[in-house]
Scaffold this active site. Structure first.
Site, PDB file in Angstrom:
ATOM      1  N   LYS A 113       0.876  -1.172   0.000  1.00  0.00           N
ATOM      2  CA  LYS A 113       0.000   0.000   0.000  1.00  0.00           C
ATOM      3  C   LYS A 113       0.915   1.224   0.000  1.00  0.00           C
ATOM      4  O   LYS A 113       1.668   1.451   0.944  1.00  0.00           O
ATOM      5  CB  LYS A 113      -0.915   0.019   1.224  1.00  0.00           C
ATOM      6  CG  LYS A 113      -1.816   1.254   1.260  1.00  0.00           C
ATOM      7  CD  LYS A 113      -2.533   1.406   2.585  1.00  0.00           C
ATOM      8  CE  LYS A 113      -3.206   2.774   2.635  1.00  0.00           C
ATOM      9  NZ  LYS A 113      -3.765   3.079   3.966  1.00  0.00           N
ATOM     10  N   GLY A 160      -8.103   9.426   9.344  1.00  0.00           N
ATOM     11  CA  GLY A 160      -8.457   9.542  10.751  1.00  0.00           C
ATOM     12  C   GLY A 160      -9.498  10.582  11.079  1.00  0.00           C
ATOM     13  O   GLY A 160      -9.838  10.775  12.246  1.00  0.00           O
ATOM     14  N   ALA A 198      -9.478   5.721   3.864  1.00  0.00           N
ATOM     15  CA  ALA A 198      -9.320   6.917   4.717  1.00  0.00           C
ATOM     16  C   ALA A 198     -10.591   7.748   4.805  1.00  0.00           C
ATOM     17  O   ALA A 198     -11.282   7.982   3.815  1.00  0.00           O
ATOM     18  CB  ALA A 198      -8.171   7.804   4.250  1.00  0.00           C
ATOM     19  N   GLY A 199     -10.876   8.184   6.037  1.00  0.00           N
ATOM     20  CA  GLY A 199     -11.981   9.103   6.289  1.00  0.00           C
ATOM     21  C   GLY A 199     -13.290   8.451   6.683  1.00  0.00           C
ATOM     22  O   GLY A 199     -14.231   9.139   7.082  1.00  0.00           O
ATOM     23  N   THR A 232      -8.960   3.599  11.990  1.00  0.00           N
ATOM     24  CA  THR A 232      -9.277   4.373  13.183  1.00  0.00           C
ATOM     25  C   THR A 232     -10.708   4.163  13.658  1.00  0.00           C
ATOM     26  O   THR A 232     -10.965   4.101  14.860  1.00  0.00           O
ATOM     27  CB  THR A 232      -9.022   5.869  12.923  1.00  0.00           C
ATOM     28  OG1 THR A 232      -7.702   6.038  12.408  1.00  0.00           O
ATOM     29  CG2 THR A 232      -9.182   6.679  14.187  1.00  0.00           C
TER      30      THR A 232
END
Length: 263
Positions: A99, A160, A187-188, A210
Site C-alpha cells: 500500500k 483519521g 481513509a476518512g 481508526t
C-alpha cells in the site's frame, strides 16, 4: 467464488480491509480481525520493526489471524523514502503487495500526487503490486494505471477524520471512468453508514482503521462494519431506484376501491 473481490489475481470473499494500528491491546486487535471477517490487514513497517521482539510478536498475531498482510509506507514524505520502505517491507513480510503512501500535506495528510506517481512507477518496474493511496483525481488515476497499478485507493476524507464521503461527485466520477478497475475507498470512513454509502456508489471494498481501533468497543464495531459493507454491496448489485423530485404513490389509483358518489 461468487461475487469475489479480485486483487492482483487473488480472490477474497470479504470486502473489508482492516488496519492494525492504535488498538488498545493485541488481544483486542485479534478479536477485531475475527469479527470483521477481513482477509487482508495492513501493517506499517515503521510501527512494527521486523527484527525486534515486539515486531515478531505482532507478526505472529497477524499470521494466526489467517489474513493476508498488506504492508504500507505510512509516514513517507518522498518517493525515495516510500520506495526504500517498500523494499524493506518486501523482505520483512515476504510479499510483493504494498500500500503506497507518499504524504504531501501535514495538516490533511493528503497524498503528494507527483511523489506518488514517481514511487508507483519505480515499484511497479520492480515487480511490486501497488495499492496507491490517492485523492479522487481522474488524471492521477489514469497515470497510475499507465505505470502499472491495477488497483486504486481514493480517500473519502482525510486520514483519521471520520468525516465520511467529502466528495461524492468525485468518487462517482472515478467509478464511472474506470468501471473495471478495483476501487477501494481508503481513509476518512468513520461510521458503518459511511461504508455502506461508499459501497452503494459501486466501490469494490473499504479500507479502514481508526473507526474500529478507536471505537468504545472495537470488536463490535468491526462486526458492524462487516455487515454494513455487505449491505452496501448487496444494495449496489440490486440496482437501487432512481431518486425523483416528485412523489409517486406506492399504491396505484387504477383499481382502487372507492365509494360511489350518491346521486
Amino acid at each position: 467464488m461468487q461475487d469475489a473481490l479480485t486483487l492482483y489475481g487473488e480472490n477474497f470473499s470479504s470486502r473489508l480491509l482492516l488496519g492494525t494500528a492504535r488498538y488498545p491491546s493485541p488481544s483486542i486487535l485479534a478479536e477485531a480481525i475475527r469479527a470483521s471477517q477481513s482477509q487482508i490487514v495492513t501493517v506499517s513497517l515503521r510501527r512494527e520493526a521486523g527484527g525486534s521482539r515486539a515486531g515478531q510478536g505482532f507478526w505472529e498475531l497477524v499470521r494466526a489471524s489467517g489474513a493476508r498482510v498488506l504492508p504500507n509506507t505510512a509516514g513517507c514524505r518522498t518517493a525515495r523514502e516510500a520506495v526504500t520502505t517498500a523494499q524493506m517491507a518486501r523482505e520483512v513480510f515476504a510479499t510483493d503487495w504494498i500500500k503506497l503512501e507518499v504524504i504531501g500535506d501535514e495538516d490533511t495528510l493528503q497524498p503528494d500526487p507527483f511523489g506518488l506517481l514517481e514511487a508507483a512507477r519505480s515499484l511497479s518496474s520492480e515487480g511490486f503490486h501497488v495499492f496507491p493511496y490517492m485523492t479522487e483525481d481522474l488524471v492521477l488515476a489514469e497515470k497510475l494505471l499507465d505505470v502499472g497499478c491495477r488497483v486504486l485507493m481514493p480517500w473519502a476524507a482525510p486520514i483519521g477524520s471520520g468525516r465520511g464521503i467529502n466528495n461524492a461527485f468525485g468518487l462517482r466520477a472515478l467509478r464511472a471512468r474506470f468501471p473495471r478497475v478495483p476501487l477501494i475507498v481508503d481513509a476518512g470512513i468513520g461510521a458503518p453508514s459511511h461504508a455502506t454509502a461508499a459501497m452503494e456508489l459501486g466501490y469494490d471494498a473499504i479500507l479502514l482503521n481508526t473507526a474500529v481501533a478507536r471505537a468504545g468497543d472495537p470488536t463490535t464495531m468491526a462486526r458492524a462494519f462487516c455487515h454494513a459493507i455487505e449491505a452496501g454491496r448487496a444494495a449496489y448489485l440490486a440496482q437501487p431506484m432512481t431518486p425523483r423530485d416528485l412523489a409517486e404513490p406506492s399504491t396505484p389509483l387504477i383499481g382502487r376501491a372507492f365509494d360511489e358518489e350518491a346521486p
